[in-house]
Design an enzyme around this catalytic site. Structure first.
Site, mmCIF file in Angstrom:
data_model
loop_
_atom_site.group_PDB
_atom_site.id
_atom_site.type_symbol
_atom_site.label_atom_id
_atom_site.label_comp_id
_atom_site.label_asym_id
_atom_site.label_seq_id
_atom_site.Cartn_x
_atom_site.Cartn_y
_atom_site.Cartn_z
ATOM 1 N N CYS A 1 5.716 -0.051 7.176
ATOM 2 C CA CYS A 1 5.395 1.108 6.352
ATOM 3 C C CYS A 1 6.605 1.444 5.499
ATOM 4 O O CYS A 1 7.732 1.428 5.995
ATOM 5 C CB CYS A 1 5.044 2.282 7.273
ATOM 6 S SG CYS A 1 4.615 3.784 6.380
ATOM 7 N N LEU A 2 6.374 1.736 4.225
ATOM 8 C CA LEU A 2 7.486 2.074 3.341
ATOM 9 C C LEU A 2 8.198 3.355 3.775
ATOM 10 O O LEU A 2 9.333 3.595 3.379
ATOM 11 C CB LEU A 2 6.985 2.204 1.897
ATOM 12 C CG LEU A 2 6.587 0.880 1.235
ATOM 13 C CD1 LEU A 2 5.926 1.136 -0.121
ATOM 14 C CD2 LEU A 2 7.777 -0.038 1.063
ATOM 15 N N HIS A 50 -2.677 7.584 6.812
ATOM 16 C CA HIS A 50 -1.683 8.486 6.191
ATOM 17 C C HIS A 50 -2.344 9.772 5.702
ATOM 18 O O HIS A 50 -1.733 10.832 5.740
ATOM 19 C CB HIS A 50 -1.032 7.804 4.980
ATOM 20 C CG HIS A 50 0.153 6.940 5.306
ATOM 21 N ND1 HIS A 50 1.303 7.431 5.873
ATOM 22 C CD2 HIS A 50 0.365 5.614 5.118
ATOM 23 C CE1 HIS A 50 2.183 6.439 6.015
ATOM 24 N NE2 HIS A 50 1.632 5.325 5.578
ATOM 25 N N GLN A 67 3.068 9.994 0.855
ATOM 26 C CA GLN A 67 4.362 9.312 1.000
ATOM 27 C C GLN A 67 5.293 9.605 -0.176
ATOM 28 O O GLN A 67 6.494 9.329 -0.085
ATOM 29 C CB GLN A 67 4.168 7.795 1.133
ATOM 30 C CG GLN A 67 3.534 7.388 2.461
ATOM 31 C CD GLN A 67 3.403 5.885 2.553
ATOM 32 O OE1 GLN A 67 2.436 5.317 2.051
ATOM 33 N NE2 GLN A 67 4.366 5.240 3.169
ATOM 34 N N HIS A 78 -4.439 1.354 7.401
ATOM 35 C CA HIS A 78 -3.095 1.935 7.507
ATOM 36 C C HIS A 78 -2.947 3.115 6.535
ATOM 37 O O HIS A 78 -2.499 4.200 6.922
ATOM 38 C CB HIS A 78 -2.063 0.833 7.211
ATOM 39 C CG HIS A 78 -0.645 1.314 7.163
ATOM 40 N ND1 HIS A 78 0.294 0.903 8.089
ATOM 41 C CD2 HIS A 78 -0.011 2.151 6.305
ATOM 42 C CE1 HIS A 78 1.458 1.497 7.794
ATOM 43 N NE2 HIS A 78 1.298 2.247 6.717
ATOM 44 N N GLU A 79 -3.355 2.892 5.278
ATOM 45 C CA GLU A 79 -3.212 3.951 4.271
ATOM 46 C C GLU A 79 -4.144 5.116 4.564
ATOM 47 O O GLU A 79 -3.785 6.270 4.375
ATOM 48 C CB GLU A 79 -3.477 3.402 2.865
ATOM 49 C CG GLU A 79 -2.551 2.294 2.406
ATOM 50 C CD GLU A 79 -1.078 2.595 2.622
ATOM 51 O OE1 GLU A 79 -0.671 3.769 2.512
ATOM 52 O OE2 GLU A 79 -0.323 1.663 2.917
ATOM 53 N N GLY A 112 0.842 -1.187 0.000
ATOM 54 C CA GLY A 112 0.000 0.000 0.000
ATOM 55 C C GLY A 112 0.879 1.239 0.000
ATOM 56 O O GLY A 112 2.018 1.196 0.481
#
Ligand code: NI
Length: 169
Positions: free
Chosen positions: A89-90, A135, A51, A131-132, A46
């Site tokens: 998380c990236l 953000h 991000q 999660h996304e 995701g």
């Protein structure tokens, strides 16, 4: 394919509120394509627009179920149950943490053509979406982590994670 730079934890852009998308422009279409490329390059499941430094309410998800989900201006309208699992998380590469999320959710959003849709998601897909979604309002999973962040299990040379539940979103 075009890769964008992934902003890392501590970058102020990750703490800001994202604005709604009002129309699909060629720039937005290109952004969404680049977000998928960037997510796959990072072995993530995701990625949110903030991000890659764009403060718009857009995120993409691919948990390996043969779907490429695009969520624009999303709202989570129902949450049910609880599941505690590991996530990453990236923007915080190399680490994972334990987070409790709703097991089942209902989401209303717009797709990449700004057509509205509603979907239900459970388990890992629901986790990735939650999660996304966080953000988009400037929140990272580290705020919800139970205990300490842990070093992610190193990946095999072919990119296949050693641990099934180690995903970076
Ligand atoms: Ni993330």
């Amino acid at each position: 394919m075009a890769l964008r730079e992934i902003r890392k934890e501590g970058d102020p852009v990750l703490a800001k509120l994202c604005k709604p998308v009002k129309e699909i422009t060629p720039r937005i279409t290109e952004l969404i394509e680049d977000m998928f490329d960037t997510m796959y390059e990072g072995n993530g499941c995701g990625l949110a627009a903030c991000q890659v430094g764009v403060l718009r309410q857009i995120f993409v998800v691919d948990i390996g179920d043969d779907n490429q989900y695009v969520f624009i201006n999303p709202q989570i309208t129902e949450m049910e149950g609880e599941v505690t699992d590991e996530e990453g998380c990236l923007s915080i590469p190399g680490y994972v943490g334990t987070v409790t999320r709703a097991q089942k959710i209902k989401v209303v959003a717009f797709d990449e053509e700004l057509k509205p849709f509603e979907m239900e998601a459970e388990d890992f897909l629901a986790r990735a979406i939650q999660h996304e979604f966080d953000h988009l309002s400037g929140h990272l999973y580290t705020e919800k982590v139970e205990g300490e962040l842990r070093k992610a299990v190193p990946q095999e040379e072919d990119g296949v994670p050693l641990a099934e539940n180690t995903e970076e979103a």
